[in-house]
Design a protein around this motif. Structure first.
Motif, PDB file in Angstrom:
ATOM      1  N   LEU A 182     -26.812 -49.078-106.511  1.00 59.40           N
ATOM      2  CA  LEU A 182     -25.524 -48.645-105.984  1.00 59.40           C
ATOM      3  C   LEU A 182     -25.686 -47.361-105.189  1.00 59.40           C
ATOM      4  O   LEU A 182     -26.299 -46.403-105.654  1.00 59.40           O
ATOM      5  N   SER A 183     -25.113 -47.321-103.990  1.00 60.27           N
ATOM      6  CA  SER A 183     -25.239 -46.141-103.137  1.00 60.27           C
ATOM      7  C   SER A 183     -23.872 -45.747-102.590  1.00 60.27           C
ATOM      8  O   SER A 183     -23.008 -46.597-102.433  1.00 60.27           O
ATOM      9  N   PHE A 184     -23.671 -44.468-102.249  1.00 59.88           N
ATOM     10  CA  PHE A 184     -24.542 -43.342-102.534  1.00 59.88           C
ATOM     11  C   PHE A 184     -23.755 -42.290-103.304  1.00 59.88           C
ATOM     12  O   PHE A 184     -22.606 -42.010-102.965  1.00 59.88           O
ATOM     13  N   ILE A 185     -24.395 -41.676-104.277  1.00 59.34           N
ATOM     14  CA  ILE A 185     -23.853 -40.480-104.923  1.00 59.34           C
ATOM     15  C   ILE A 185     -24.247 -39.279-104.067  1.00 59.34           C
ATOM     16  O   ILE A 185     -25.437 -39.082-103.772  1.00 59.34           O
ATOM     17  N   VAL A 186     -23.252 -38.479-103.660  1.00 55.10           N
ATOM     18  CA  VAL A 186     -23.495 -37.302-102.816  1.00 55.10           C
ATOM     19  C   VAL A 186     -22.629 -36.155-103.314  1.00 55.10           C
ATOM     20  O   VAL A 186     -21.776 -36.314-104.205  1.00 55.10           O
ATOM     21  N   ALA A 187     -22.830 -34.972-102.713  1.00 53.94           N
ATOM     22  CA  ALA A 187     -22.027 -33.810-103.067  1.00 53.94           C
ATOM     23  C   ALA A 187     -20.600 -33.977-102.555  1.00 53.94           C
ATOM     24  O   ALA A 187     -20.380 -34.426-101.426  1.00 53.94           O
ATOM     25  N   ALA A 188     -19.628 -33.610-103.392  1.00 48.99           N
ATOM     26  CA  ALA A 188     -18.231 -33.651-102.967  1.00 48.99           C
ATOM     27  C   ALA A 188     -17.988 -32.604-101.886  1.00 48.99           C
ATOM     28  O   ALA A 188     -18.663 -31.562-101.851  1.00 48.99           O
ATOM     29  N   THR A 189     -17.061 -32.850-101.013  1.00 54.73           N
ATOM     30  CA  THR A 189     -16.800 -31.914 -99.909  1.00 54.73           C
ATOM     31  C   THR A 189     -16.206 -30.599-100.383  1.00 54.73           C
ATOM     32  O   THR A 189     -16.410 -29.556 -99.749  1.00 54.73           O
ATOM     33  N   ASP A 190     -15.485 -30.614-101.507  1.00 54.67           N
ATOM     34  CA  ASP A 190     -14.853 -29.385-101.991  1.00 54.67           C
ATOM     35  C   ASP A 190     -15.637 -28.701-103.094  1.00 54.67           C
ATOM     36  O   ASP A 190     -15.269 -27.632-103.553  1.00 54.67           O
ATOM     37  N   ASP A 191     -16.711 -29.307-103.553  1.00 58.95           N
ATOM     38  CA  ASP A 191     -17.551 -28.713-104.603  1.00 58.95           C
ATOM     39  C   ASP A 191     -18.933 -29.327-104.490  1.00 58.95           C
ATOM     40  O   ASP A 191     -19.144 -30.477-104.884  1.00 58.95           O
ATOM     41  N   ALA A 192     -19.893 -28.556-103.964  1.00 60.17           N
ATOM     42  CA  ALA A 192     -21.231 -29.080-103.693  1.00 60.17           C
ATOM     43  C   ALA A 192     -21.986 -29.467-104.961  1.00 60.17           C
ATOM     44  O   ALA A 192     -23.009 -30.156-104.883  1.00 60.17           O
ATOM     45  N   CYS A 193     -21.511 -29.031-106.118  1.00 60.43           N
ATOM     46  CA  CYS A 193     -22.171 -29.368-107.376  1.00 60.43           C
ATOM     47  C   CYS A 193     -21.445 -30.482-108.132  1.00 60.43           C
ATOM     48  O   CYS A 193     -21.754 -30.744-109.306  1.00 60.43           O
ATOM     49  N   ALA A 194     -20.479 -31.105-107.475  1.00 60.89           N
ATOM     50  CA  ALA A 194     -19.740 -32.203-108.095  1.00 60.89           C
ATOM     51  C   ALA A 194     -20.177 -33.520-107.469  1.00 60.89           C
ATOM     52  O   ALA A 194     -20.074 -33.694-106.256  1.00 60.89           O
ATOM     53  N   PRO A 195     -20.666 -34.487-108.268  1.00 61.39           N
ATOM     54  CA  PRO A 195     -21.083 -35.773-107.706  1.00 61.39           C
ATOM     55  C   PRO A 195     -19.889 -36.607-107.269  1.00 61.39           C
ATOM     56  O   PRO A 195     -18.841 -36.614-107.928  1.00 61.39           O
ATOM     57  N   SER A 196     -20.041 -37.303-106.147  1.00 61.08           N
ATOM     58  CA  SER A 196     -18.979 -38.178-105.657  1.00 61.08           C
ATOM     59  C   SER A 196     -19.615 -39.419-105.061  1.00 61.08           C
ATOM     60  O   SER A 196     -20.807 -39.441-104.743  1.00 61.08           O
ATOM     61  N   TRP A 197     -18.804 -40.456-104.899  1.00 64.46           N
ATOM     62  CA  TRP A 197     -19.258 -41.659-104.204  1.00 64.46           C
ATOM     63  C   TRP A 197     -18.919 -41.500-102.729  1.00 64.46           C
ATOM     64  O   TRP A 197     -17.771 -41.627-102.322  1.00 64.46           O
TER      65      TRP A 197
END
Length: 538
Positions: free
Chosen positions: A94-109
């Protein structure tokens, strides 16, 4: 990687339910003693085991390759990966987990959904539970081309570790795949930070009896990994990360691909070059691995159908050829980008040369890339996650080449070799690209131009020395030590024809093989000998 993205990247690997603490990790060294004994017995009987010396036999014992296709979780239309009927499609990346735009340390899809939002709006948690209910396993990919990978954006090490861990815990996975390209690949500070965090996370998980396999997914040209790619591997190894392997995105080759090459041929060139590079990187990091083990640390991920580069089309024949190569070399993993695209485009999709994220752009008939590429890959990600890399220097150092079972002469440091000469070294056949003396055929180098040797392939079981072509007695005079020879004089020595390169007397042609530069004699090329034989009266 995303079919809709120019230069799409390859996703990541995340494995299914965590392996329990009481489950022993598979160590490649477990079978070595037994295989060593088998080899000794076989050699004493005059036999030779193995396709590529006994390290190959040892690696083949543990060989259990897996297949999982990538799924773009946030692509539209939504792909129902949980409903796949193909066995090869049961395990998904499953792709991709990346940094959230409002919190670089929060994982997002893909920056679109937090983990909780993906559960609510995509019903992702329930769909993943269904995959596992049906016997499938999950692999998650971090990174990709378009967004910021967690290790690039999150500069706080503890927060970065927590972000990775949150994904592993939420989806109960034991394998992660770090898809690094673009700015995520070229940022050296991020590479160090990411590697340090992953090393600590992996060590903590293993100390707790849990598996954590780490794959790097990297772009590859036909000449192998880029410098940024090799730097990414080195960063992980320097941080003491136990890499499960390097997954190579065999796509979008651009100018590195020859015009008359098929996509399969270009892919095979790139993968073969990367194999040498990966072995070299491990060696430089202080871990010696056999060729067979390095192959098991390689994954291959083509972009099926129309690639992002115009004119690059990975078709069904390419899939069959690449699968055959992968099985012959015993690579550890095969994937594809992407399951979303593994279908013929509908009649309302007019411009198939424009890359779609929901179809391949070619007529697939009744065939599926997932079946062609996954054929023979019967292992599972969660089982592979238990493997632990071990140094194989002792095995490599114990290899002894036997002239009686070698098709060519054994390489010797004191000998010089002319262009085109073939030798045997460590149960492999090498050929010179130019004159060389003292250069190890398997000297670890990152680039082909750094070595005068080309690896042709392994010594095959049952091989014996290839006889030199000979001519009948009387074709030329027999060599005599008392005779003075002028330049271009021809003689026979044990039936083998030689030509004199300069005036000489008492110089035996027997020394020509060991010292071709210093010897006044040069054996007649095999092609010339064959012409002479054909011209002789029958």
């Amino acid at each position: 990687m995303s079919a809709a993205d120019p230069g799409a990247a390859a996703p990541v690997t995340l494995t299914a339910p965590a392996v329990k603490a009481d489950r022993p990790r598979r160590r490649l060294s477990v079978v070595r003693v037994f295989l060593g004994i088998v080899l000794v017995v076989a050699l004493s009987a005059g036999g030779y085991l193995g396709w590529q010396w006994w390290g190959s036999a040892q690696a083949a014992e543990a060989y259990d390759p897996w297949f999982a296709g990538y799924v773009d979780v946030t692509a539209t239309p939504t792909y129902d990966f949980e409903a796949t009927a193909d066995l090869a499609g049961n395990d998904v990346v499953l792709s991709f987990i990346v940094a959230a735009t409002d919190d670089a340390c929060a994982p997002s899809w893909g920056t679109h959904f937090s983990l909780d939002e993906a559960s609510d709006e995509l019903d992702l948690d329930r769909r993943l539970a269904r995959v596992k209910q049906l016997g499938g396993q999950i692999v998650v990919s971090f990174g990709g081309l378009l967004n910021t990978e967690l290790g690039t954006g999150c500069t706080d090490k503890d927060a970065l570790i927590a972000a990775y861990a949150a994904v592993l815990d939420r989806y109960d996975v034991t394998t992660i795949d770090l898809d690094l390209e673009g700015a995520n690949l070229t940022d050296s500070a991020a590479a160090t930070r990411r590697a340090t965090a992953i090393a600590e996370l992996q060590a903590d998980r293993r100390a707790a009896g849990e598996d954590l396999a780490v794959w790097l997914t990297l772009p590859v040209a036909t000449g192998g990994l880029t410098e940024d790619g090799t730097n990414a591997v080195s960063a992980m190894l320097d941080a003491q990360v136990d890499l499960a392997g390097v997954n190579l995105m065999t796509m979008d080759f651009g100018s590195s691909k020859d015009a008359d090459e098929t996509m399969a041929e270009a892919s095979i060139r790139g993968v073969t070059a990367a194999h040498r590079q990966i072995g070299t990187l491990y060696s430089r990091a202080g871990t010696e691995l056999t060729d067979a083990t390095v192959w098991q640390k390689i994954g291959i991920t083509p972009m099926v159908g129309q690639n992002d580069v115009a004119g690059e089309i990975f078709d069904l024949d390419d899939a069959k050829a690449l699968n055959t190569f992968a099985q012959e070399q015993k690579v550890g993993r095969m994937s594809l980008w992407s399951l979303n695209r593994d279908t013929t485009c509908g009649s309302n999709y007019a411009d198939v040369k424009r890359v779609s994220d929901s179809c391949s752009g070619i007529d697939q008939g009744d065939e599926k890339f997932v079946a062609l590429l996954g054929d023979g890959f019967t292992g599972r990600p969660v089982a592979a996650a238990a493997a632990v890399t071990t140094d194989e220097a002792e095995e490599i150092g114990s290899i002894v080449d036997d002239p009686a079972t070698s098709p060519y002469a054994i390489w010797a440091a004191e000998s010089s070799y002319l262009e085109g000469t073939k030798v045997v070294w460590h149960k492999n056949v090498y050929q010179t690209k130019w004159w060389t003396r003292g250069d190890l055929p398997d000297n670890p180098v990152l680039n082909e131009w750094e070595t005068p040797w080309v690896l042709i392939g392994p010594v095959l079981p049952g091989e014996t020395p290839i006889p030199k072509p000979t001519l009948p007695a009387g074709t030329y005079p027999e060599w005599q030590g008392t005779v003075v020879y002028e330049k271009n004089d021809m003689i026979l020595f044990d039936g083998v024809p030689y030509e004199s390169k300069w005036w000489n007397q008492g110089e035996s042609p027997d020394a020509a093989a060991a010292n071709p530069d210093g010897s006044p004699w040069s054996p007649l090329p095999e092609a010339e000998v064959k012409k002479l034989l054909d011209a002789l009266p029958k």
